[in-house]
Write a protein that holds these residues in place. Structure first.
Motif, short mmCIF file in Angstrom:
data_model
loop_
_atom_site.label_atom_id
_atom_site.label_comp_id
_atom_site.label_asym_id
_atom_site.label_seq_id
_atom_site.Cartn_x
_atom_site.Cartn_y
_atom_site.Cartn_z
N HIS A 147 49.67 45.21 62.26
CA HIS A 147 48.57 45.99 62.59
C HIS A 147 47.86 46.59 60.59
O HIS A 147 49.38 47.22 60.39
CB HIS A 147 48.68 47.19 63.57
N GLY A 148 46.89 46.37 60.52
CA GLY A 148 46.80 46.63 59.22
C GLY A 148 47.57 46.06 57.37
O GLY A 148 48.16 46.78 56.76
N GLY A 149 47.93 44.97 57.74
CA GLY A 149 48.69 44.27 57.70
C GLY A 149 50.05 44.41 57.31
O GLY A 149 50.96 44.02 56.30
N ILE A 150 50.73 44.32 58.08
CA ILE A 150 51.84 45.67 58.36
C ILE A 150 52.82 44.62 59.74
O ILE A 150 51.53 45.21 61.13
CB ILE A 150 52.38 47.29 58.29
N GLU A 151 53.93 44.26 59.39
CA GLU A 151 53.74 43.67 60.42
C GLU A 151 55.26 45.15 61.42
O GLU A 151 56.32 45.36 60.47
CB GLU A 151 54.92 42.62 60.54
N GLN A 152 54.99 45.90 62.84
CA GLN A 152 55.28 47.27 63.18
C GLN A 152 56.22 46.22 63.42
O GLN A 152 55.56 45.85 65.15
CB GLN A 152 54.49 47.40 63.49
N LEU A 153 57.71 46.29 63.40
CA LEU A 153 58.63 46.03 65.16
C LEU A 153 59.64 47.30 64.98
O LEU A 153 59.64 48.14 63.84
CB LEU A 153 59.23 44.63 64.35
N CYS A 154 60.05 47.88 65.78
CA CYS A 154 61.33 48.46 66.11
C CYS A 154 62.36 48.85 65.13
O CYS A 154 62.23 49.37 64.35
CB CYS A 154 61.86 48.55 67.57
N PHE A 180 54.22 48.83 74.49
CA PHE A 180 55.44 48.59 73.87
C PHE A 180 55.14 47.05 74.14
O PHE A 180 54.54 46.55 75.46
CB PHE A 180 56.32 48.82 74.91
N THR A 181 55.70 45.75 72.99
CA THR A 181 55.63 44.57 73.40
C THR A 181 57.14 44.07 72.92
O THR A 181 57.67 44.92 72.42
CB THR A 181 54.48 43.80 72.15
N LEU A 182 57.39 42.21 73.40
CA LEU A 182 58.38 42.28 73.04
C LEU A 182 58.65 41.55 71.57
O LEU A 182 59.00 40.70 71.50
CB LEU A 182 58.85 41.35 74.09
N TYR A 183 57.91 40.98 70.87
CA TYR A 183 56.91 40.73 69.26
C TYR A 183 56.74 41.84 68.59
O TYR A 183 55.61 42.89 69.30
CB TYR A 183 56.11 39.85 70.38
#
Length: 105
Positions: free
Chosen positions: A65-72, A58-61
């Motif tokens: 990764h792999g040129g993709i912004e991974q967010l919830c 988990f991160t708060l930001y």
């Protein structure tokens, strides 16, 4: 779980992460085998919140990764109106701009 307790748990997660709880952000779950390995580790952690946060990375930001912004918010497990991760092994309230290594399209 009620909306009030969801917010309390979100606040607890923020406090844990801001106070230095180290999480396994990498490697990310890029393959089916990776996902299965991380999910098995989460199952073994049971209801231990600190372990679940650490194992899930988990991160708060958002994490790029792999040129993709991974967010919830863009993960298939995210329930928009509740701001919740419905991955059974996590099953925790989250914020849209947080991230974990089990992110999936």
């Amino acid at each position: 779980m009620t909306a009030g307790s969801d917010q309390e748990l979100r606040s607890q997660i923020v406090t844990l992460l801001n106070s230095g709880l180290a999480t396994d952000v990498f490697p990310r779950a890029d393959t089916h085998e990776d996902v299965q390995e991380f999910v098995n580790e989460l199952r073994a952690a049971g209801n231990d919140l600190k372990s679940k946060l650490r194992l899930a990375g988990f991160t708060l930001y958002p994490v790029d990764h792999g040129g993709i912004e991974q967010l919830c918010e863009t993960c298939m497990y995210y329930k928009v109106h509740r701001r919740y991760c419905e991955l059974p092994e996590l099953n925790v309230p989250v914020e849209p701009d947080w991230s974990c290594r089990l992110w999936r399209i």
